[in-house]
Design a protein around this motif. Sequence first.
Motif, short mmCIF file in Angstrom:
data_model
loop_
_atom_site.label_atom_id
_atom_site.label_comp_id
_atom_site.label_asym_id
_atom_site.label_seq_id
_atom_site.Cartn_x
_atom_site.Cartn_y
_atom_site.Cartn_z
N MET A 60 0.83 -1.21 0.00
CA MET A 60 0.00 0.00 0.00
C MET A 60 0.87 1.26 0.00
SD MET A 60 -2.87 1.11 -0.48
CE MET A 60 -4.51 0.84 0.06
N LYS A 61 1.97 1.25 0.74
CA LYS A 61 2.88 2.40 0.73
C LYS A 61 3.48 2.59 -0.66
CE LYS A 61 4.15 2.41 5.59
NZ LYS A 61 5.17 2.23 6.60
N ILE A 62 3.84 1.47 -1.30
CA ILE A 62 4.38 1.55 -2.66
C ILE A 62 3.31 2.10 -3.60
CG2 ILE A 62 5.20 0.18 -4.63
CD1 ILE A 62 6.46 -1.74 -2.52
N GLY A 63 2.07 1.63 -3.44
CA GLY A 63 0.96 2.12 -4.27
C GLY A 63 0.73 3.61 -4.10
N LYS A 64 0.76 4.09 -2.86
CA LYS A 64 0.56 5.52 -2.62
C LYS A 64 1.73 6.33 -3.19
CE LYS A 64 -2.50 5.18 1.26
NZ LYS A 64 -3.44 6.12 1.73
N ARG A 65 2.94 5.79 -3.08
CA ARG A 65 4.10 6.48 -3.66
C ARG A 65 3.96 6.60 -5.18
NH1 ARG A 65 8.49 3.36 -1.44
NH2 ARG A 65 7.80 3.74 0.66
N LYS A 73 -2.74 13.15 -5.85
CA LYS A 73 -2.42 13.50 -4.46
C LYS A 73 -3.46 12.99 -3.46
CE LYS A 73 1.29 15.61 -5.60
NZ LYS A 73 2.50 14.85 -5.59
N ASP A 74 -4.71 13.17 -3.74
CA ASP A 74 -5.77 12.74 -2.83
C ASP A 74 -7.01 12.39 -3.64
OD1 ASP A 74 -4.68 12.89 -0.21
OD2 ASP A 74 -4.77 15.08 -0.31
N GLY A 75 -7.95 11.74 -2.98
CA GLY A 75 -9.22 11.48 -3.62
C GLY A 75 -9.28 10.14 -4.32
N ILE A 76 -10.23 10.05 -5.23
CA ILE A 76 -10.55 8.77 -5.88
C ILE A 76 -9.41 8.27 -6.76
CG2 ILE A 76 -11.75 9.78 -7.86
CD1 ILE A 76 -12.85 6.61 -6.02
N MET A 77 -8.71 9.16 -7.45
CA MET A 77 -7.63 8.71 -8.33
C MET A 77 -6.47 8.13 -7.52
SD MET A 77 -8.58 8.69 -11.34
CE MET A 77 -7.03 8.21 -12.09
N GLU A 78 -6.15 8.76 -6.40
CA GLU A 78 -5.09 8.20 -5.55
C GLU A 78 -5.50 6.82 -5.06
OE1 GLU A 78 -2.64 8.96 -1.42
OE2 GLU A 78 -4.73 9.52 -1.57
N TYR A 79 -6.75 6.70 -4.63
CA TYR A 79 -7.25 5.41 -4.15
C TYR A 79 -7.18 4.35 -5.25
CZ TYR A 79 -10.54 1.81 -2.75
OH TYR A 79 -11.11 0.60 -2.47
N LEU A 80 -7.67 4.68 -6.44
CA LEU A 80 -7.69 3.71 -7.54
C LEU A 80 -6.28 3.29 -7.95
CD1 LEU A 80 -10.58 5.12 -9.76
CD2 LEU A 80 -10.61 3.06 -8.33
N VAL A 81 -5.37 4.25 -8.08
CA VAL A 81 -4.00 3.93 -8.49
C VAL A 81 -3.29 3.12 -7.41
CG1 VAL A 81 -1.73 4.91 -9.03
CG2 VAL A 81 -3.78 5.87 -10.08
N SER A 82 -3.39 3.56 -6.15
CA SER A 82 -2.67 2.85 -5.08
C SER A 82 -3.24 1.45 -4.88
CB SER A 82 -2.71 3.65 -3.78
OG SER A 82 -4.02 3.82 -3.31
N THR A 83 -4.55 1.28 -4.99
CA THR A 83 -5.16 -0.05 -4.86
C THR A 83 -4.81 -0.93 -6.04
OG1 THR A 83 -6.98 0.96 -3.64
CG2 THR A 83 -7.32 -1.26 -4.41
N PHE A 84 -4.72 -0.35 -7.24
CA PHE A 84 -4.31 -1.11 -8.42
C PHE A 84 -2.89 -1.64 -8.24
CE2 PHE A 84 -2.21 -1.38 -12.55
CZ PHE A 84 -3.04 -2.29 -13.20
N VAL A 85 -1.98 -0.78 -7.80
CA VAL A 85 -0.58 -1.19 -7.57
C VAL A 85 -0.53 -2.26 -6.48
CG1 VAL A 85 1.69 -0.42 -6.76
CG2 VAL A 85 0.40 0.98 -8.38
N LEU A 86 -1.27 -2.06 -5.40
CA LEU A 86 -1.34 -3.05 -4.32
C LEU A 86 -1.80 -4.39 -4.85
CD1 LEU A 86 -2.02 -3.46 -0.93
CD2 LEU A 86 -4.25 -3.55 -2.01
N SER A 87 -2.87 -4.40 -5.63
CA SER A 87 -3.42 -5.68 -6.10
C SER A 87 -2.48 -6.37 -7.08
CB SER A 87 -4.80 -5.48 -6.71
OG SER A 87 -4.78 -4.58 -7.78
N VAL A 88 -1.84 -5.62 -7.96
CA VAL A 88 -0.89 -6.23 -8.90
C VAL A 88 0.30 -6.83 -8.15
CG1 VAL A 88 0.75 -5.76 -10.77
CG2 VAL A 88 -1.59 -4.86 -10.89
#
Length: 142
Positions: A60-65, A73-88
């Motif tokens: 999750m830290k890698i995804g947020k980075r 920076k914040d909001g839905i796009m940060e959530y979608l990108v960080s969760t996508f990276v986490l899941s991959v």
Amino acid sequence: MEKEAKTAAMINLFMGVVMGIALSITGQILNGEYSLLPLIQKFIMSLSVGYLIGSLLPAMKIGKRVAHTIGCKDGIMEYLVSTFVLSVLMIGSITVCMVFIDAGAQTPAVLKTLLPTFLAVGVPLVELTNGSIVRLARKLAD
């Protein structure tokens, strides 16, 4: 155990259950075998491997980075990108470990088929369930 660590451990466990079930069922469908014992075995292996990887890999830290690096920076796009990276990261790592345990020397050949399929199933599943799992874990950690 502090509240944040407890919450992270619960998220890791709950996400492992969701991914373990999904990946086990998907694996049985791909193999054309449908029986309870292999399903339970794969679920337990996937949950164990997933929990270990989730505890060691700060996905999750890698995804947020990654999200912040590409300008989310914040909001839905940060959530979608960080969760996508986490899941991959998580599904990719779990799949590689599970296939290595099952297939041994044939791992590269098996991964060509399984990894894209598991990513196609797992990434949307993580995107859809992550918010609910995080909320549940936070409530239980209180």
